[in-house]
Design a protein around this motif. Structure first.
Motif, PDB file in Angstrom:
ATOM      1  N   CYS A 147     -29.896   2.745   2.155  1.00 17.73           N
ATOM      2  CA  CYS A 147     -30.398   1.824   3.174  1.00 17.73           C
ATOM      3  C   CYS A 147     -31.674   1.174   2.676  1.00 17.73           C
ATOM      4  N   GLU A 148     -31.984   0.003   3.219  1.00 18.75           N
ATOM      5  CA  GLU A 148     -33.253  -0.650   2.934  1.00 18.75           C
ATOM      6  C   GLU A 148     -33.828  -1.194   4.229  1.00 18.75           C
ATOM      7  N   ILE A 149     -35.141  -1.215   4.324  1.00 18.39           N
ATOM      8  CA  ILE A 149     -35.802  -1.758   5.503  1.00 18.39           C
ATOM      9  C   ILE A 149     -35.910  -3.265   5.336  1.00 18.39           C
ATOM     10  N   VAL A 150     -35.334  -3.997   6.288  1.00 16.98           N
ATOM     11  CA  VAL A 150     -35.323  -5.453   6.229  1.00 16.98           C
ATOM     12  C   VAL A 150     -36.556  -6.023   6.916  1.00 16.98           C
ATOM     13  N   GLY A 194     -28.145   6.003  10.412  1.00 22.36           N
ATOM     14  CA  GLY A 194     -28.974   6.814  11.286  1.00 22.36           C
ATOM     15  C   GLY A 194     -30.338   7.011  10.654  1.00 22.36           C
ATOM     16  N   THR A 195     -31.030   8.073  11.030  1.00 21.02           N
ATOM     17  CA  THR A 195     -32.343   8.335  10.457  1.00 21.02           C
ATOM     18  C   THR A 195     -32.443   9.784  10.016  1.00 21.02           C
ATOM     19  N   THR A 196     -33.169  10.005   8.932  1.00 19.06           N
ATOM     20  CA  THR A 196     -33.552  11.337   8.493  1.00 19.06           C
ATOM     21  C   THR A 196     -35.016  11.272   8.117  1.00 19.06           C
ATOM     22  N   ARG A 197     -35.803  12.175   8.683  1.00 24.60           N
ATOM     23  CA  ARG A 197     -37.253  12.205   8.451  1.00 24.60           C
ATOM     24  C   ARG A 197     -37.895  10.855   8.738  1.00 24.60           C
ATOM     25  N   ASP A 235     -23.713  11.807   8.220  1.00 24.91           N
ATOM     26  CA  ASP A 235     -22.313  12.122   8.477  1.00 24.91           C
ATOM     27  C   ASP A 235     -21.967  11.861   9.931  1.00 24.91           C
ATOM     28  N   GLU A 236     -20.802  11.257  10.132  1.00 20.93           N
ATOM     29  CA  GLU A 236     -20.312  11.003  11.483  1.00 20.93           C
ATOM     30  C   GLU A 236     -19.824  12.315  12.075  1.00 20.93           C
ATOM     31  N   LEU A 237     -20.133  12.560  13.337  1.00 17.03           N
ATOM     32  CA  LEU A 237     -19.787  13.834  13.966  1.00 17.03           C
ATOM     33  C   LEU A 237     -18.330  13.918  14.382  1.00 17.03           C
TER      34      LEU A 237
END
Length: 72
Positions: free
Chosen positions: A19-22, A51-54, A61-63
């Motif tokens: 991912c990259e922040i636009v 999604g987000t991590t930290r 992963d999709e649940l």
């Protein structure tokens, strides 16, 4: 690995699973509080969603179908 990611970002495409922040907006109009909003662009693998991590954008992963919310 850094070279591969840099190569793909420069070409306008993201490497799979990254991912990259636009856009990043910070609102400091309220004293003693800063509100940050960010927009991210992700290229996730099959079975993953953005999604987000930290507190950073990432592919997670999709649940599964039972956890999806139907929006009408």
């Amino acid at each position: 690995m850094y070279f591969v990611l840099r190569c793909c970002v420069l070409a306008g495409q993201l490497a799979v699973g990254t991912c990259e922040i636009v856009m990043l907006n910070r609102d400091s109009s309220i004293p003693r509080r800063t509100i940050a909003r960010q927009t991210a662009r992700c290229a996730c693998r099959r079975g993953q969603i953005a999604g987000t991590t930290r507190a950073r954008p990432a592919c997670v992963d999709e649940l599964g179908p039972a956890s999806r919310v139907l929006i009408l």
